[in-house]
Design an enzyme around this catalytic site. Sequence first.
Site, mmCIF file in Angstrom:
data_model
loop_
_atom_site.group_PDB
_atom_site.id
_atom_site.type_symbol
_atom_site.label_atom_id
_atom_site.label_comp_id
_atom_site.label_asym_id
_atom_site.label_seq_id
_atom_site.Cartn_x
_atom_site.Cartn_y
_atom_site.Cartn_z
ATOM 1 C CD GLU A 95 44.623 41.586 23.870
ATOM 2 O OE1 GLU A 95 45.401 41.367 22.938
ATOM 3 O OE2 GLU A 95 44.853 41.225 25.036
ATOM 4 C CB CYS A 108 36.416 37.395 29.129
ATOM 5 S SG CYS A 108 37.412 38.383 30.254
ATOM 6 C CB CYS A 115 43.602 48.849 34.164
ATOM 7 S SG CYS A 115 42.696 48.700 35.721
ATOM 8 C CB CYS A 119 46.654 44.848 40.354
ATOM 9 S SG CYS A 119 45.061 45.491 40.929
ATOM 10 C CB CYS A 122 47.188 42.915 36.535
ATOM 11 S SG CYS A 122 46.039 42.980 35.141
ATOM 12 N N GLY A 168 40.676 46.637 32.209
ATOM 13 C CA GLY A 168 40.000 47.757 32.849
ATOM 14 C C GLY A 168 39.314 47.413 34.154
ATOM 15 C CG LEU A 223 40.172 38.889 49.190
ATOM 16 C CD1 LEU A 223 39.733 40.251 49.688
ATOM 17 C CD2 LEU A 223 39.403 37.786 49.920
ATOM 18 C CG HIS A 224 44.086 39.100 43.901
ATOM 19 N ND1 HIS A 224 43.686 37.939 43.288
ATOM 20 C CD2 HIS A 224 43.699 40.104 43.062
ATOM 21 C CE1 HIS A 224 43.109 38.229 42.120
ATOM 22 N NE2 HIS A 224 43.090 39.525 41.970
ATOM 23 C CG ASN A 299 47.408 32.968 33.593
ATOM 24 O OD1 ASN A 299 47.655 31.784 33.405
ATOM 25 N ND2 ASN A 299 46.203 33.401 33.923
ATOM 26 C CB CYS A 342 43.090 35.675 34.615
ATOM 27 S SG CYS A 342 41.699 34.577 34.647
#
Length: 371
Positions: A95, A108, A115, A119, A122, A168, A223-224, A299, A342
């Site tokens: 996408e 984007c 990926c 994480c 995600c 990715g 970072l998160h 999200n 995101c």
Amino acid sequence: MSSDLVNLLGLPRAELQAFVAERLGAKPFRARQLMKWIYRHGAADFATMSDLAKEFRAALESVARIAVPEIVTEQLSGDGTRKWMLRMDQTQGIETVYIPEPDRGTLCISSQVGCAMDCSFCSTAQQGFNRNLSVAEIVGQVWLAQRELGDPRGEGRKITNIVLMGMGEPLANYRNVVPAMRIFMDDLGYDLSRRRVTLSTSGLVPQIYKLAEECNVALAVSLHAPNDELRNELVPINRKHPIDELLTACWHYLDKQNGRSVTFEYVMLDGINDRPEHARQLARLLRGRPAKLNLIPFNVFPGTRYRRSPAAAIVRFRDILNESGVIATIRRTRGDDIDAACGQLAGRVTDRTVVRLGKRLMASERSVGVR
Ligand code: SAH
């Protein structure tokens, strides 16, 4: 579409010059003409390249082609965001998202089919990993968006910024991502300044050092979490490259590149990483450093166990940071009605990994008796 013809889309300038010289006995300016046609005019057909001699065009047809990705679906959000799903082969899709804003337009793009970074918050990670995109497939996303948007060059152009923030981990596909970024910045390519091309990484430290030597773009880092214990859970690569190692690599990158600041992305997860204490820890890490924080409201996607932090918690988090002298802004959510925000990019991925990073790292830790 298997073919012996060389795909010219994505060939860096030097390689294109070598190609026209070796295969067609042509001068370097022919390569420059070709680049203008491909990237400025969005041409995919040699026949339309009117300032190339007929014989040269015919010779080109016999050895080369311009193969662009194919659109499977397009969706338009109520806020103007557009999302394309592109076919990569029989089963795979990726996408690409265009986000218009009053003063800029950001494309984007994806760097891999799926990926492997795993994480936990995600949706791309849930799909697993299939393969790296080629240079042509990375550059092809910009080529297609330019065509679909009817984007003029120069004054009034619609794609003013490119961010590698789609599906990715771009630094895990270093070999193809770097030549693609060179085309974004080449004046015969998409002619964007180095501040308008941003690579976002979950924190592949050795590749950040490599990039510092080889390519000059804006750096964003996911970072998160403000401490290793929490980041190990959210971003598993942290077990290999912990926060202080990652930050050292970031400051080195800025030094080498003469860059202004690194943008740190921080997803706001309700009750997980959004407490005032986390903001204070983060401030201690980043105070006095060339850093900007981008707070991203989480999200949701099907199957996730996380919730978005309440708006008030996000504002309070930002205020604590700002009061501690760290620049933090809240990213406005765009395109969530079409799952283009995101972490929502899912594409169509057949997972080919046996184990993904998170599980693999945990297994290796167990085997050496950690935890
Ligand atoms: N793999 C790279 C590029 C992806 S950028 C990286 O990790 O940086 C996409 C950004 O959105 C990253 O910061 C990612 O962590 C974040 N993100 C992922 N899932 C999200 C979600 N569900 N909600 C909000 N942000 C998310």
